[in-house]
Design a protein around this motif. Structure first.
Motif, PDB file in Angstrom:
ATOM      1  N   LEU A 146     -29.002 -17.929  -5.780  1.00 64.25           N
ATOM      2  CA  LEU A 146     -30.394 -18.376  -5.811  1.00 64.25           C
ATOM      3  C   LEU A 146     -31.227 -17.646  -4.763  1.00 64.25           C
ATOM      4  O   LEU A 146     -32.353 -17.213  -5.031  1.00 64.25           O
ATOM      5  CB  LEU A 146     -30.454 -19.887  -5.583  1.00 64.25           C
ATOM      6  N   GLU A 147     -30.670 -17.488  -3.569  1.00 64.90           N
ATOM      7  CA  GLU A 147     -31.398 -16.798  -2.506  1.00 64.90           C
ATOM      8  C   GLU A 147     -31.696 -15.352  -2.895  1.00 64.90           C
ATOM      9  O   GLU A 147     -32.815 -14.857  -2.708  1.00 64.90           O
ATOM     10  CB  GLU A 147     -30.596 -16.834  -1.206  1.00 64.90           C
ATOM     11  N   SER A 148     -30.697 -14.671  -3.459  1.00 60.05           N
ATOM     12  CA  SER A 148     -30.902 -13.291  -3.872  1.00 60.05           C
ATOM     13  C   SER A 148     -31.939 -13.202  -4.986  1.00 60.05           C
ATOM     14  O   SER A 148     -32.792 -12.307  -5.001  1.00 60.05           O
ATOM     15  CB  SER A 148     -29.575 -12.689  -4.336  1.00 60.05           C
ATOM     16  N   PHE A 149     -31.892 -14.148  -5.916  1.00 60.15           N
ATOM     17  CA  PHE A 149     -32.869 -14.183  -7.003  1.00 60.15           C
ATOM     18  C   PHE A 149     -34.291 -14.289  -6.481  1.00 60.15           C
ATOM     19  O   PHE A 149     -35.193 -13.555  -6.880  1.00 60.15           O
ATOM     20  CB  PHE A 149     -32.559 -15.354  -7.928  1.00 60.15           C
ATOM     21  N   VAL A 150     -34.507 -15.231  -5.570  1.00 59.38           N
ATOM     22  CA  VAL A 150     -35.854 -15.458  -5.050  1.00 59.38           C
ATOM     23  C   VAL A 150     -36.390 -14.203  -4.368  1.00 59.38           C
ATOM     24  O   VAL A 150     -37.576 -13.883  -4.464  1.00 59.38           O
ATOM     25  CB  VAL A 150     -35.850 -16.661  -4.081  1.00 59.38           C
ATOM     26  N   LYS A 151     -35.505 -13.461  -3.710  1.00 58.77           N
ATOM     27  CA  LYS A 151     -35.941 -12.286  -2.957  1.00 58.77           C
ATOM     28  C   LYS A 151     -36.136 -11.049  -3.818  1.00 58.77           C
ATOM     29  O   LYS A 151     -36.986 -10.208  -3.511  1.00 58.77           O
ATOM     30  CB  LYS A 151     -34.916 -11.971  -1.859  1.00 58.77           C
ATOM     31  N   THR A 152     -35.346 -10.910  -4.895  1.00 59.18           N
ATOM     32  CA  THR A 152     -35.283  -9.607  -5.561  1.00 59.18           C
ATOM     33  C   THR A 152     -35.863  -9.542  -6.961  1.00 59.18           C
ATOM     34  O   THR A 152     -36.231  -8.460  -7.421  1.00 59.18           O
ATOM     35  CB  THR A 152     -33.824  -9.120  -5.632  1.00 59.18           C
ATOM     36  N   VAL A 153     -35.940 -10.644  -7.681  1.00 58.42           N
ATOM     37  CA  VAL A 153     -36.378 -10.583  -9.078  1.00 58.42           C
ATOM     38  C   VAL A 153     -37.884 -10.789  -9.158  1.00 58.42           C
ATOM     39  O   VAL A 153     -38.400 -11.831  -8.780  1.00 58.42           O
ATOM     40  CB  VAL A 153     -35.638 -11.624  -9.936  1.00 58.42           C
ATOM     41  N   LYS A 154     -38.583  -9.791  -9.663  1.00 58.65           N
ATOM     42  CA  LYS A 154     -40.043  -9.822  -9.713  1.00 58.65           C
ATOM     43  C   LYS A 154     -40.592 -10.046 -11.118  1.00 58.65           C
ATOM     44  O   LYS A 154     -41.733 -10.471 -11.277  1.00 58.65           O
ATOM     45  CB  LYS A 154     -40.610  -8.513  -9.159  1.00 58.65           C
TER      46      LYS A 154
END
Length: 214
Positions: free
Chosen positions: A25-33
């Motif tokens: 979830l953390e990676s998603f919030v940071k990387t998916v635009k």
């Protein structure tokens, strides 16, 4: 209200490194635009005394562009659209030929949809939600978001990630509302970080449609 929660589908556009649900979830919030996918939604109402629980299934496609644009097109069993253009949330029912328009800032508030669409990191999400890992289930790793507000329409949201040949991608979104109604969204044909233009999310009410502004 449950269809407003479906805009949490934007969370489904992440492809991430396989880890715990919270790390995904953390990676998603940071990387998916941006992203797009097909979805199937099953809504199950609590059983009434002496009756079995009732379920309804719908399906369609969605697209999103961070931080605040998205589009859900329901194709079956009825054609409906939910479009956020950055300022206004449009809901269109083709059978009724009716459009409802609401200001996004007033409608979304601190719902998971608004937070996941706009939040740059988990710290921002934690302002309104208690976030935890959940046990693996059905071959997926899960993160759980529990709203801190006790009087809202939402009880909890579970986000499930699966391992693919490209890493970890979101597979399932489970939403439980305050009435005990459960909505399960399953994603397929997921593509992320696509070059989507802001104009993709422009909505024009069809000619002759009844437009209700709230």
């Amino acid at each position: 209200m449950r269809k407003l929660f479906t805009i949490l589908l934007i969370a489904g556009c992440a492809q991430l490194a396989w880890a715990g649900g919270m790390e995904d979830l953390e990676s998603f919030v940071k990387t998916v635009k941006s992203g797009q996918a097909d979805f199937t939604q099953v809504v199950t109402s609590p059983p009434r005394p002496g009756q079995a629980a009732r379920s309804k299934t719908s399906s369609g496609t969605f697209e999103f562009l961070r931080p605040n644009r998205f589009r859900f097109l329901y194709e079956k069993p009825f054609k409906q659209s939910i479009v956020a253009d950055g300022q206004t949330l449009w809901l269109y029912d083709a059978d009724l030929n009716q459009v409802t328009a609401r200001k996004q800032s007033q409608v979304l508030g601190s719902t998971p949809a608004a937070l996941i669409a706009a939040a740059p990191d988990l710290q921002a999400l934690r302002a309104d939600f208690n976030l935890t890992d959940a046990p693996d289930q059905d071959g997926l790793q899960w993160a759980v978001a529990m709203p801190k507000a006790k009087d809202g329409p939402l009880q909890s949201v579970r986000v499930g990630f699966r391992l693919s040949d490209k890493g970890s991608e979101l597979a399932v979104l489970e939403i439980l509302d305050s009435f005990g109604q459960r909505s399960v969204l399953t994603f397929s044909q997921l593509q992320v970080n696509l070059p989507l233009a802001a104009g993709t999310f422009k909505f024009e009410p069809p000619t002759g449609a009844d437009v209700v502004r709230q």
